[in-house]
Each structure stands twice: as structure tokens, then as C-alpha cells.
Design a protein around this motif. Structure first.
Motif, PDB file in Angstrom:
ATOM      1  N   PHE A 256      67.059  28.675   2.187  1.00 20.01           N
ATOM      2  CA  PHE A 256      67.076  30.132   2.257  1.00 20.01           C
ATOM      3  C   PHE A 256      65.751  30.619   2.823  1.00 20.01           C
ATOM      4  N   PHE A 257      65.780  31.797   3.412  1.00 18.42           N
ATOM      5  CA  PHE A 257      64.665  32.252   4.235  1.00 18.42           C
ATOM      6  C   PHE A 257      64.639  33.766   4.283  1.00 18.42           C
ATOM      7  N   TYR A 258      63.543  34.305   4.794  1.00 21.01           N
ATOM      8  CA  TYR A 258      63.467  35.728   5.090  1.00 21.01           C
ATOM      9  C   TYR A 258      62.903  35.876   6.490  1.00 21.01           C
ATOM     10  N   GLU A 259      63.747  36.346   7.415  1.00 18.59           N
ATOM     11  CA  GLU A 259      63.379  36.483   8.822  1.00 18.59           C
ATOM     12  C   GLU A 259      62.812  35.155   9.337  1.00 18.59           C
ATOM     13  N   ARG A 260      61.550  35.103   9.766  1.00 13.48           N
ATOM     14  CA  ARG A 260      61.035  33.863  10.364  1.00 13.48           C
ATOM     15  C   ARG A 260      60.423  32.922   9.332  1.00 13.48           C
ATOM     16  N   ASN A 261      60.477  33.298   8.070  1.00 11.58           N
ATOM     17  CA  ASN A 261      59.829  32.492   7.032  1.00 11.58           C
ATOM     18  C   ASN A 261      60.840  31.698   6.206  1.00 11.58           C
ATOM     19  N   GLN A 262      60.675  30.392   6.173  1.00 10.91           N
ATOM     20  CA  GLN A 262      61.441  29.560   5.257  1.00 10.91           C
ATOM     21  C   GLN A 262      60.822  29.712   3.877  1.00 10.91           C
ATOM     22  N   LEU A 263      61.673  29.982   2.866  1.00 12.12           N
ATOM     23  CA  LEU A 263      61.185  30.231   1.513  1.00 12.12           C
ATOM     24  C   LEU A 263      61.494  29.095   0.548  1.00 12.12           C
ATOM     25  N   GLY A 264      62.610  28.402   0.746  1.00 13.12           N
ATOM     26  CA  GLY A 264      62.974  27.334  -0.181  1.00 13.12           C
ATOM     27  C   GLY A 264      64.372  26.820   0.080  1.00 13.12           C
ATOM     28  N   PHE A 265      64.957  26.187  -0.923  1.00 11.68           N
ATOM     29  CA  PHE A 265      66.294  25.626  -0.781  1.00 11.68           C
ATOM     30  C   PHE A 265      66.926  25.515  -2.160  1.00 11.68           C
ATOM     31  N   PHE A 266      68.241  25.305  -2.184  1.00  6.45           N
ATOM     32  CA  PHE A 266      68.913  25.079  -3.455  1.00  6.45           C
ATOM     33  C   PHE A 266      69.903  23.934  -3.305  1.00  6.45           C
ATOM     34  N   ILE A 267      70.221  23.315  -4.428  1.00  6.33           N
ATOM     35  CA  ILE A 267      71.157  22.194  -4.462  1.00  6.33           C
ATOM     36  C   ILE A 267      72.260  22.530  -5.459  1.00  6.33           C
ATOM     37  N   ILE A 268      73.518  22.366  -5.046  1.00  8.12           N
ATOM     38  CA  ILE A 268      74.648  22.554  -5.940  1.00  8.12           C
ATOM     39  C   ILE A 268      75.546  21.324  -5.856  1.00  8.12           C
ATOM     40  N   ASP A 269      76.381  21.149  -6.867  1.00  6.88           N
ATOM     41  CA  ASP A 269      77.306  20.031  -6.798  1.00  6.88           C
ATOM     42  C   ASP A 269      78.502  20.401  -5.920  1.00  6.88           C
ATOM     43  N   PHE A 270      79.127  19.386  -5.351  1.00  5.78           N
ATOM     44  CA  PHE A 270      80.269  19.584  -4.466  1.00  5.78           C
ATOM     45  C   PHE A 270      81.504  19.810  -5.323  1.00  5.78           C
ATOM     46  N   THR A 271      82.035  21.034  -5.280  1.00  5.58           N
ATOM     47  CA  THR A 271      83.202  21.394  -6.084  1.00  5.58           C
ATOM     48  C   THR A 271      84.297  21.948  -5.192  1.00  5.58           C
ATOM     49  N   ASP A 272      85.462  22.189  -5.789  1.00  2.75           N
ATOM     50  CA  ASP A 272      86.584  22.757  -5.048  1.00  2.75           C
ATOM     51  C   ASP A 272      86.288  24.161  -4.529  1.00  2.75           C
ATOM     52  N   ASP A 273      85.305  24.834  -5.126  1.00  2.00           N
ATOM     53  CA  ASP A 273      84.959  26.177  -4.653  1.00  2.00           C
ATOM     54  C   ASP A 273      84.616  26.178  -3.164  1.00  2.00           C
ATOM     55  N   LEU A 274      84.029  25.079  -2.703  1.00  2.00           N
ATOM     56  CA  LEU A 274      83.600  25.011  -1.310  1.00  2.00           C
ATOM     57  C   LEU A 274      84.774  24.968  -0.345  1.00  2.00           C
ATOM     58  N   ARG A 275      85.963  24.773  -0.869  1.00  2.00           N
ATOM     59  CA  ARG A 275      87.151  24.788  -0.003  1.00  2.00           C
ATOM     60  C   ARG A 275      87.535  26.217   0.376  1.00  2.00           C
ATOM     61  N   VAL A 276      87.014  27.191  -0.361  1.00  2.00           N
ATOM     62  CA  VAL A 276      87.124  28.584   0.093  1.00  2.00           C
ATOM     63  C   VAL A 276      86.014  28.758   1.114  1.00  2.00           C
ATOM     64  N   GLY A 277      86.393  28.740   2.374  1.00  2.00           N
ATOM     65  CA  GLY A 277      85.437  28.587   3.469  1.00  2.00           C
ATOM     66  C   GLY A 277      84.176  29.397   3.382  1.00  2.00           C
ATOM     67  N   TYR A 278      84.282  30.653   2.934  1.00  2.00           N
ATOM     68  CA  TYR A 278      83.099  31.509   2.942  1.00  2.00           C
ATOM     69  C   TYR A 278      82.330  31.480   1.624  1.00  2.00           C
ATOM     70  N   TYR A 279      82.767  30.668   0.659  1.00  2.00           N
ATOM     71  CA  TYR A 279      82.054  30.588  -0.628  1.00  2.00           C
ATOM     72  C   TYR A 279      80.610  30.139  -0.412  1.00  2.00           C
ATOM     73  N   ASP A 280      80.452  29.078   0.362  1.00  2.00           N
ATOM     74  CA  ASP A 280      79.120  28.526   0.616  1.00  2.00           C
ATOM     75  C   ASP A 280      78.226  29.542   1.321  1.00  2.00           C
ATOM     76  N   ASP A 281      78.760  30.205   2.341  1.00  2.00           N
ATOM     77  CA  ASP A 281      77.967  31.181   3.091  1.00  2.00           C
ATOM     78  C   ASP A 281      77.600  32.391   2.243  1.00  2.00           C
ATOM     79  N   ILE A 282      78.562  32.893   1.460  1.00  2.00           N
ATOM     80  CA  ILE A 282      78.279  34.071   0.637  1.00  2.00           C
ATOM     81  C   ILE A 282      77.239  33.745  -0.429  1.00  2.00           C
ATOM     82  N   LEU A 283      77.370  32.577  -1.052  1.00  2.00           N
ATOM     83  CA  LEU A 283      76.387  32.170  -2.056  1.00  2.00           C
ATOM     84  C   LEU A 283      75.002  32.089  -1.425  1.00  2.00           C
ATOM     85  N   THR A 284      74.930  31.473  -0.240  1.00  2.00           N
ATOM     86  CA  THR A 284      73.639  31.357   0.453  1.00  2.00           C
ATOM     87  C   THR A 284      73.103  32.731   0.841  1.00  2.00           C
TER      88      THR A 284
END
Length: 482
Positions: A256-284
Motif C-alpha cells: 500500500f502506498f500514498y501517491e509516489r510513496n510506498q508505505l508498507g504491505f499486508f499479508i492475508i491468508d488465501f481464502t474463498d473471498d478472493l474469488r470475488v474478483g474485486y475483494y482483493d482490490d477493494i481491501l487494498t
């Protein structure tokens, strides 16, 4: 065994199905699978003006390079679908000699052995089996298991989770108490989640790239539905994050980032939620928005603190006329107030796409000694001489000001790329000449000259801060070398 799977995004059903098969195979064969969804390779030619920071997502791929991985599976066809062949080859070569296979045929690299009738889920199975075979030298085979269809009820459950999580992050309902935040995440249905922040924001631009810092800190985490109370206690090496994570099984990492600055990252487990295509993008995107709010709040606090310091400085400073007017009485250059006024006008009129801003800070390192030993008249003469040099080096199209007794600042807007390097060379020549001008004392300058590409959001204060930070580093180096 730890395997990295580099894909574009879960919105692509093919990519999602490959991940489903790879996940099942990795679990059956006892391998740890980490998925890196980083959109696609963005270049100057594929830059999207409507989404100018889209390229920031691809930074997530870099976290895999120095970490402890035994092999990689890369869908270079999807990741590099907008990139030239040489860019795709360079992307794959950055993993060095570590075992690597591609999902689709790429000249010079081993590809997953499959036929045209192979399903995408089966392709995921085969990719994991073949990379493990490449690593171990043994043929391995995972048991195939049926993957259930994604139900309407599961879809609704995922949508509800997205809504609740976004509300927590964007509206900052954690109240900076990360344990409370973790409990709210758990209540919304997130059972495994870790958030990490970099030791400091790191700028990432298409032209200059970025360099991953060595350290990060875990902000908060959830393991198997329970908050981890030991987080936020120590720095850890980014290259060892995957060794330290408490999330078992297949994982997904996003930055995750703000404009040109990288701020950090997150790790989640791989679940069925990710099969809803935009779940990953919306969470990010929610995390990016939350980070943006926090970032802006910090900047506001810093601005308020700087304002208070300036007010205190003015209150202490006996040179009232210098603050009322806009010109330095000694050098006839703009004073601090005049410099900022003229600099803002220059940027407003001339700083646009295709131009560069050159910012310089110049410190008269010897002025205090000159005043103390030879008197203030001699010190004034030294200041005037430096002002003359700066006018010679930077020219009348620049804004040059004396912002403090022994400090000058310069702003120049130019269409000439790498103009800063030319100015550094000329400043070095003039600095040597200045040292030879007077045999009674040394008039020594320490200076920093930085160049900035045009960015609509880039402020004068940000440019001055980076240049000033660079000058401080140079002062420290000067001190160490004495």
C-alpha cells in the motif's frame, strides 16, 4: 519448500483459477505458497494519466527477490501484457539462478508443461508440481480435489465483510489502538491478517524506480481469529518477513502506498473471498485510503509544528525589518519571505509537464568563524561574495534568496534534464575558486542541489525538505571527515 506465485490480479478469472489449483497442490504436497498480485508492468509508454499511480502496485513483486524462496512460478504473459519483450525478460532475470517456471511459453525460460485442453485450475496444479520437481529433482504428484462453485450466500458474506472492513479502515475506528482494530477486523470476518509499515515512506517513480528499505515493523496482526498482542514491538528485516509470519498455508501479499510513496504491505491468508474478483482490490484500496488519511494527518501535524517553530523564531529574531520586507539588506537578494513568494510564483507560471525543478541549499560553513576572528565587516564581505557566485552559477532566471544569516536557497525551472549535475559541477568549480580568493580565511560552502520531475502534487515544501535533508547528510559527512 516456499514457492512464490507472481500473478496480475484476482479480477482475472484465469489468474484466480490458477491460484486455486496451485493452492490445493501446495497444501497437499506440504509446500508454502505465497501469491504476489501486482497488476502488470507499467512503463513510460503504458503510463495511464487517469490512474497515475497504478504502477505502484507492481512494487509488491520486489518483496520476493531477496526473501527466502526456493522457486517461483510467474505468469509473465499477464504481468507483462503491456510491456516489451526486453522488459519481460528483465523482469524474469531479476530472480537470478533460483528455480523459475512461467505459466505461458516465454523464450529462454522453462514453461509449465501442459496442453491446450488443460483447465486453468489444472494449470495451477501442474505449475506447483513442476516447480517442486525442479527444486528437488523428484517427480511429485498432488491429489486432485473437487473445487466447489462459489455460492450466492458466500458472495453475500464476502460483500458484507468488505463493507465492514472498509468502514473500520477509512473511518479510523481503531482510534490508533491496534488491538481494538484487530478485534474489529475479527468481528467482520478477517481471521488472518498482518500489516507492516516500512521504516519510513520510500518514493517510487517510474523513472528512478525505488529501493526497498531493509527494515519494517508489524503494526498489528490476527492469527486464526485472535489478535497478536506482541506486535509493534521491534523492527524486523523485510527479507525475513516470510520467515516470521504467523499465517500458515497459502498467503497473499499486497503493498500500500500514498501517491509516489510506498508505505508498507499486508499479508492475508488465501481464502474463498478472493474469488470475488474485486475483494482483493477493494481491501487494498481501503487500506491505501486509510493510510492516506493517516499520512495527511501526520503532514498536517508536522505543518502545525513547523508553523509554531517559525512563529517562535520570528519572536526571538531581532531583525524585524527582515521579516517585514522581502529583500535582504546586505546582498540585495530576496530574504526568506521574498524567496518563498517569488519561488511560488515561478513554479505556478513555469513548472509543468516536461519541465524539471532544480532546488539548491547553500550553507556558508565558515561564516561564524569569519565573524568571530575577523569581524562582522569581513563576514558581510564574504556573504556578498557568495551571493555574487550564486548569481553567476544559477543565472537571472532563477530565484535565489538568503533565507538565514549563513544559508541561501535557489529555485530554477528548466526543460533541460539532468541540469542539476551541470550546476553541481559549476558549483564545485566556484567553491574551489572561492577558497583561493582570500588568504586570510577560508570561505567554505556546503551545498545540496536536487532535481525533481514535474508532478502535479509535488509541493515546494516537499522539494525543499528533500534538499535540506540531503544537505544535513552532507554536513554529517563533512563532520566525520574532519
Amino acid at each position: 519448500m516456499r514457492i512464490g506465485l507472481l500473478i496480475s490480479e484476482f479480477n482475472d478469472k484465469k489468474e484466480c483459477d490458477i491460484c486455486l489449483g496451485a493452492d490445493r497442490a501446495a497444501r497437499d504436497l506440504g509446500a508454502e505458497l505465497i501469491i504476489f498480485p501486482g497488476k502488470y508492468i507499467v512503463t513510460d509508454k503504458t503510463f495511464d494519466k487517469e490512474d497515475p499511480y497504478l504502477y505502484q502496485h507492481q512494487a509488491v513483486y520486489d518483496y520476493s527477490i531477496d526473501a527466502d524462496f526456493d522457486g517461483f512460478i510467474v505468469d509473465i504473459d499477464k504481468i507483462g501484457h503491456k510491456a516489451a519483450i526486453l522488459k519481460k525478460e528483465a523482469f524474469l532475470k531479476q530472480f537470478g539462478k533460483k528455480p523459475l517456471i512461467t505459466v505461458t511459453e516465454t523464450e529462454g525460460f522453462e514453461c509449465v508443461a501442459s496442453d491446450k485442453d488443460t483447465s486453468d485450475i489444472e494449470l495451477g496444479y501442474l505449475a506447483v508440481e513442476q516447480i517442486l520437481g525442479k527444486i528437488t529433482g523428484n517427480n511429485v504428484k498432488a491429489r486432485r480435489s473437487e473445487i466447489e462453485d462459489f455460492t450466492v450466500d458466500k458472495y453475500r458474506e464476502t460483500i458484507k465483510k468488505i463493507s465492514e472492513v472498509s468502514d473500520i479502515i477509512i473511518n479510523n475506528k481503531c482510534n490508533d489502538d491496534f488491538e481494538i482494530g484487530a478485534l474489529k477486523f475479527i468481528k467482520s470476518g478477517i481471521e488472518n491478517y498482518e500489516m507492516y509499515i516500512l521504516e519510513e515512506p520510500v518514493e517510487y517513480s517510474l523513472k528512478k524506480g525505488w529501493k526497498i528499505p531493509k527494515l519494517c515493523k508489524k503494526l498489528f496482526s490476527i492469527h486464526d481469529g485472535k489478535p497478536d498482542s506482541t506486535v509493534n514491538s521491534k523492527d524486523m528485516k523485510i527479507s525475513e518477513v516470510f520467515n516470521e509470519t504467523g499465517i500458515s498455508g497459502t498467503k497473499v501479499i499486497r503493498n500500500f502506498f500514498y501517491e509516489r510513496n510506498q508505505l508498507g504491505f499486508f499479508i492475508i491468508d488465501f481464502t474463498d473471498d478472493l474469488r470475488v474478483g474485486y475483494y482483493d482490490d477493494i481491501l487494498t484500496n481501503c487500506i491505501v485510503a486509510g493510510s492516506r488519511n493517516g499520512y495527511l494527518e501526520n503532514r498536517l501535524n508536522n505543518a502545525e509544528r513547523e508553523l509554531a517553530e517559525c512563529q517562535e523564531e520570528i519572536a526571538r529574531d531581532g531583525s524585524v525589518l527582515d521579516h517585514i520586507g522581502d529583500k535582504d539588506y546586505l546582498t540585495d537578494l530576496p530574504n526568506r519571505r521574498g524567496f518563498f513568494a517569488k519561488a511560488y510564483d515561478l513554479l505556478k507560471e513555469h513548472f509543468r509537464e516536461g519541465t524539471y525543478a532544480v532546488v539548491a541549499y547553500i550553507d556558508m560553513d565558515s561564516l561564524k568563524n569569519i565573524n568571530a576572528i575577523h569581524g562582522h565587516d569581513e563576514g558581510d564581505h564574504a556573504v556578498i561574495r557568495v551571493a555574487q557566485i550564486l548569481n553567476e552559477v544559477f543565472g537571472d532566471k532563477s530565484v535565489c534568496g538568503r533565507i538565514r544569516g549563513d544559508e541561501f536557497a535557489v529555485l530554477q525551472v528548466t526543460e533541460e534534464e539532468d541540469k542539476a549535475e551541470i550546476l553541481r559541477i559549476e558549483m564545485a568549480r566556484q567553491n574551489n575558486k572561492l577558497l583561493m580568493d582570500n588568504t586570510k580565511y577560508l570561505n567554505h560552502l556546503i551545498y545540496s542541489i536536487c532535481e525533481f520531475d514535474y508532478e502535479e502534487s509535488l509541493s515546494l515544501r516537499e522539494m525543499l525538505k528533500e534538499t535540506d535533508d540531503n544537505l544535513k547528510n552532507m554536513r554529517r559527512m563533512e563532520t566525520l571527515n574532519k
